[in-house]
Design a protein around this motif. Sequence first.
Motif, short mmCIF file in Angstrom:
data_model
loop_
_atom_site.label_atom_id
_atom_site.label_comp_id
_atom_site.label_asym_id
_atom_site.label_seq_id
_atom_site.Cartn_x
_atom_site.Cartn_y
_atom_site.Cartn_z
N MET A 1 16.45 31.19 22.76
CA MET A 1 15.63 31.81 23.76
C MET A 1 14.52 32.56 23.06
O MET A 1 14.74 33.23 22.07
CB MET A 1 16.47 32.77 24.59
N THR A 2 13.32 32.46 23.59
CA THR A 2 12.18 33.18 23.08
C THR A 2 11.69 34.13 24.16
O THR A 2 11.48 33.72 25.30
CB THR A 2 11.03 32.22 22.72
N PHE A 19 10.63 33.82 29.46
CA PHE A 19 11.71 33.43 28.57
C PHE A 19 11.73 31.91 28.53
O PHE A 19 11.70 31.26 29.57
CB PHE A 19 13.06 33.91 29.10
N ASP A 20 11.79 31.32 27.35
CA ASP A 20 11.92 29.87 27.20
C ASP A 20 13.37 29.57 26.82
O ASP A 20 13.85 30.04 25.79
CB ASP A 20 10.96 29.32 26.15
N PHE A 21 14.03 28.80 27.67
CA PHE A 21 15.42 28.41 27.44
C PHE A 21 15.49 26.92 27.14
O PHE A 21 14.74 26.14 27.74
CB PHE A 21 16.28 28.70 28.67
N ARG A 109 11.17 27.42 31.47
CA ARG A 109 10.50 28.71 31.29
C ARG A 109 10.88 29.56 32.50
O ARG A 109 10.68 29.17 33.64
CB ARG A 109 9.00 28.55 31.21
N LEU A 110 11.43 30.73 32.22
CA LEU A 110 11.80 31.68 33.26
C LEU A 110 10.82 32.83 33.22
O LEU A 110 10.69 33.52 32.21
CB LEU A 110 13.22 32.21 33.03
N SER A 111 10.10 33.00 34.31
CA SER A 111 9.18 34.12 34.45
C SER A 111 9.90 35.20 35.24
O SER A 111 10.50 34.94 36.28
CB SER A 111 7.92 33.68 35.20
N LEU A 112 9.85 36.42 34.74
CA LEU A 112 10.52 37.55 35.37
C LEU A 112 9.46 38.62 35.63
O LEU A 112 8.81 39.08 34.68
CB LEU A 112 11.60 38.08 34.43
N VAL A 113 9.25 38.95 36.91
CA VAL A 113 8.23 39.94 37.26
C VAL A 113 8.87 41.01 38.14
O VAL A 113 9.18 40.77 39.31
CB VAL A 113 7.04 39.29 38.01
#
Length: 154
Positions: A1-2, A19-21, A109-113
Amino acid sequence: MTLTDTTARSQTEALSFEFDFQHPPEKVWRALTDPVLLTEWLLPVVELELEPGAAFTFKTQPYPGWDGIVNCRIPEIEAHRKLSYTWVVGDMLDTGVTFTLTPTASGTRLSLVPSGFNRTRSRTWWRALRLEDDGREARRPAREDPLSRPKAVT
């Protein structure tokens, strides 16, 4: 994960993360929505229904000044693509988070806002994401606050 902090330097009241999974969106979605998995990485969840407008609760042991209850509602959900929920905890009204999943060549790619946070709440959110605290509860050395700015040397 990055982990990539995509918060613009000019923003003082907003955070966003990507986050890149190396897992498909379905697996990442499961981590965000399965009550058993949510309990493992976040808090125990009660009565989670995955539909717009549904209410649910995160519930854990009480602490001084907090009863351990987080009342949530899902304003928006698109299976395997987008999940938003808002919550009320003490004086934290109109706060929430939106997770957006985008397939990539290597996974998701998980975007968390998060939303509704002032600077103090943003620091708390960052610490929660990084599993950091002030060092007392976990009995480990405190880590530097990543949102603090270096002091000017004169």
